[in-house]
Design an enzyme around this catalytic site. Structure first.
Site, PDB file in Angstrom:
ATOM      1  N   HIS A 299      -5.118   1.444 -10.535  1.00  0.00           N
ATOM      2  CA  HIS A 299      -4.758   2.043  -9.239  1.00  0.00           C
ATOM      3  C   HIS A 299      -4.330   3.489  -9.464  1.00  0.00           C
ATOM      4  CE1 HIS A 299      -2.683   2.917  -5.512  1.00  0.00           C
ATOM      5  NE2 HIS A 299      -3.347   1.900  -4.970  1.00  0.00           N
TER       6      HIS A 299
ATOM      7  N   GLY B  25      -3.190  -1.276   1.602  1.00  0.00           N
ATOM      8  CA  GLY B  25      -1.780  -1.173   1.213  1.00  0.00           C
ATOM      9  C   GLY B  25      -0.883  -1.506   2.391  1.00  0.00           C
ATOM     10  N   GLY B  26      -0.412  -0.473   3.075  1.00  0.00           N
ATOM     11  CA  GLY B  26       0.581  -0.623   4.132  1.00  0.00           C
ATOM     12  C   GLY B  26       0.256  -1.702   5.150  1.00  0.00           C
TER      13      GLY B  26
ATOM     14  N   SER C  13      -5.720   3.915   3.724  1.00  0.00           N
ATOM     15  CA  SER C  13      -5.405   3.964   5.157  1.00  0.00           C
ATOM     16  C   SER C  13      -6.320   3.098   6.013  1.00  0.00           C
ATOM     17  CB  SER C  13      -5.392   5.416   5.658  1.00  0.00           C
ATOM     18  OG  SER C  13      -4.343   6.140   5.031  1.00  0.00           O
TER      19      SER C  13
ATOM     20  N   GLU D 271     -11.024   4.275  -3.817  1.00  0.00           N
ATOM     21  CA  GLU D 271      -9.869   4.699  -3.042  1.00  0.00           C
ATOM     22  C   GLU D 271      -9.635   6.196  -3.231  1.00  0.00           C
ATOM     23  OE1 GLU D 271      -6.981   1.227  -2.286  1.00  0.00           O
ATOM     24  OE2 GLU D 271      -6.509   2.031  -4.245  1.00  0.00           O
TER      25      GLU D 271
ATOM     26  N   GLU E 271      -2.028   5.194  -8.309  1.00  0.00           N
ATOM     27  CA  GLU E 271      -0.584   5.395  -8.486  1.00  0.00           C
ATOM     28  C   GLU E 271      -0.174   5.113  -9.931  1.00  0.00           C
ATOM     29  OE1 GLU E 271       0.764   2.967  -5.210  1.00  0.00           O
ATOM     30  OE2 GLU E 271      -0.075   4.430  -3.819  1.00  0.00           O
TER      31      GLU E 271
ATOM     32  N   LYS F  40       2.229  -3.303  -3.264  1.00  0.00           N
ATOM     33  CA  LYS F  40       2.921  -2.281  -4.064  1.00  0.00           C
ATOM     34  C   LYS F  40       4.367  -2.731  -4.338  1.00  0.00           C
ATOM     35  CE  LYS F  40      -0.304   1.036  -2.266  1.00  0.00           C
ATOM     36  NZ  LYS F  40      -0.629   2.409  -1.886  1.00  0.00           N
TER      37      LYS F  40
ATOM     38  N   ASN G 198      -2.562  -4.988  -1.149  1.00  0.00           N
ATOM     39  CA  ASN G 198      -1.724  -4.515  -2.245  1.00  0.00           C
ATOM     40  C   ASN G 198      -0.342  -4.200  -1.680  1.00  0.00           C
ATOM     41  OD1 ASN G 198      -0.497  -3.118  -4.309  1.00  0.00           O
ATOM     42  ND2 ASN G 198      -1.906  -1.371  -4.279  1.00  0.00           N
TER      43      ASN G 198
ATOM     44  N   GLY H  91      -2.118   5.959   1.904  1.00  0.00           N
ATOM     45  CA  GLY H  91      -0.797   6.081   2.516  1.00  0.00           C
ATOM     46  C   GLY H  91      -0.623   7.310   3.384  1.00  0.00           C
TER      47      GLY H  91
HETATM   48  P1  PGA Z   1      -2.868   2.266   2.035  1.00  0.00           P
HETATM   49  O1  PGA Z   1      -2.943   1.965   0.462  1.00  0.00           O
HETATM   50  O2  PGA Z   1      -3.721   1.235   2.745  1.00  0.00           O
HETATM   51  O3  PGA Z   1      -1.411   2.137   2.377  1.00  0.00           O
HETATM   52  O4  PGA Z   1      -3.401   3.642   2.236  1.00  0.00           O
HETATM   53  C1  PGA Z   1      -4.148   1.567  -0.136  1.00  0.00           C
HETATM   54  C2  PGA Z   1      -3.957   1.331  -1.624  1.00  0.00           C
HETATM   55  O5  PGA Z   1      -3.261   2.123  -2.283  1.00  0.00           O
HETATM   56  O6  PGA Z   1      -4.481   0.364  -2.180  1.00  0.00           O
END
Ligand code: PGA
Length: 249
Positions: A93, A230-231, A209, A163, A95, A11, A9, A169
């Protein structure tokens, strides 16, 4: 054997220059890779599909509107996403649940809209830190499953991602025992609602993470069928070892 999936993802990160990471990732895929999905920002969907065509990477969006068309300025319908060549979309998600006040009912309608356009929703659930600290995690997860999952779920048409919000993050990862507890609970709930065949076959991803150095441990959990990343999905050099860890387990 359940399908293994490594989903990235991006983002709100990346412009056209980031598409070179898709080429690099395609070249770094291990033998017998799992399903690999990248969800770039919407303006990159079409070009991303062109870049990965025939290279073992699928493309997904990060959200879709629950209606098929109409006066919804700035929103994107599932059919528009499918028209780019994408075959997945993330829905629900945390967010978006937080920043756009998306409710379980809205997430359920988005999953249905995704199906109607031929997309596979990657439907996200997860508890906040205060839920975890109040020992309320399984209640929250049970409520999100009941409220967000439409009744026509099948193993082919839906992917679920657990998640924990406090792990996204932050670099904080639940213990393997905590991941196992929640994933086993989700599996039980799916079997109770949809029966053994469907409940056992729906892929369950862990997200929050996930990094090259913790992926192999997380993938040890029996009911973890992959990751939503994500990251560490932004750079092929970070995502490729996570994909390799999934392929190896
Ligand atoms: P992250 O994000 O791997 O940066 O923690 C995961 C996500 O929000 O899907």
């Amino acid at each position: 054997m359940r399908r293994k999936i490594a989903a990235g993802n991006w983002k709100m990160n990346g412009t056209g220059a980031a598409l070179s990471e898709l080429d690099a990732l395609a070249q770094a895929l291990p033998p017998n890779p799992p399903s690999v999905v990248i969800c770039p920002p919407a303006p990159l969907l079409y070009r991303a599909c062109e870049v990965v065509a025939g290279k073992g990477i699928d493309i997904g969006a990060q959200d879709c509107h629950m209606q098929s068309s109409g006066a919804h300025t700035g929103d994107i319908s599932a059919a528009m996403i499918a028209d780019t060549g994408a075959i997945y979309t993330i829905v629900g998600h945390s967010e978006r649940r937080a920043a756009h006040e998306e409710t379980n009912a809205m997430v359920r309608d988005k999953a249905k809209a995704a199906w109607a356009a031929g997309l596979t929703p990657i439907l996200c659930i997860g508890e906040a830190l205060e839920d975890r600290e109040a020992d309320n995690t399984l209640n929250i997860i049970g409520g999100q499953l009941a409220g967000s999952l439409p009744s026509d779920v099948s193993a082919e048409n839906t992917v679920i991602a657990y998640e924990p919000i406090w792990a996204i993050g932050t670099g904080k990862v639940p213990t393997l025992a905590q991941i196992i507890e929640v994933h086993d609970f989700i599996r039980e709930r799916l079997i109770a609602r949809f029966g053994q065949d469907i409940g056992n076959a729906i892929p369950l991803l862990y997200g929050g993470s996930v990094k090259p150095d913790n992926a192999a441990t997380i993938f040890k959990a029996e009911n973890v069928d992959g990751a939503l990343v994500g990251g560490a999905s932004l750079k092929a050099g970070d995502f490729a070892p996570i994909i390799a860890a999934l392929a190896a387990c």
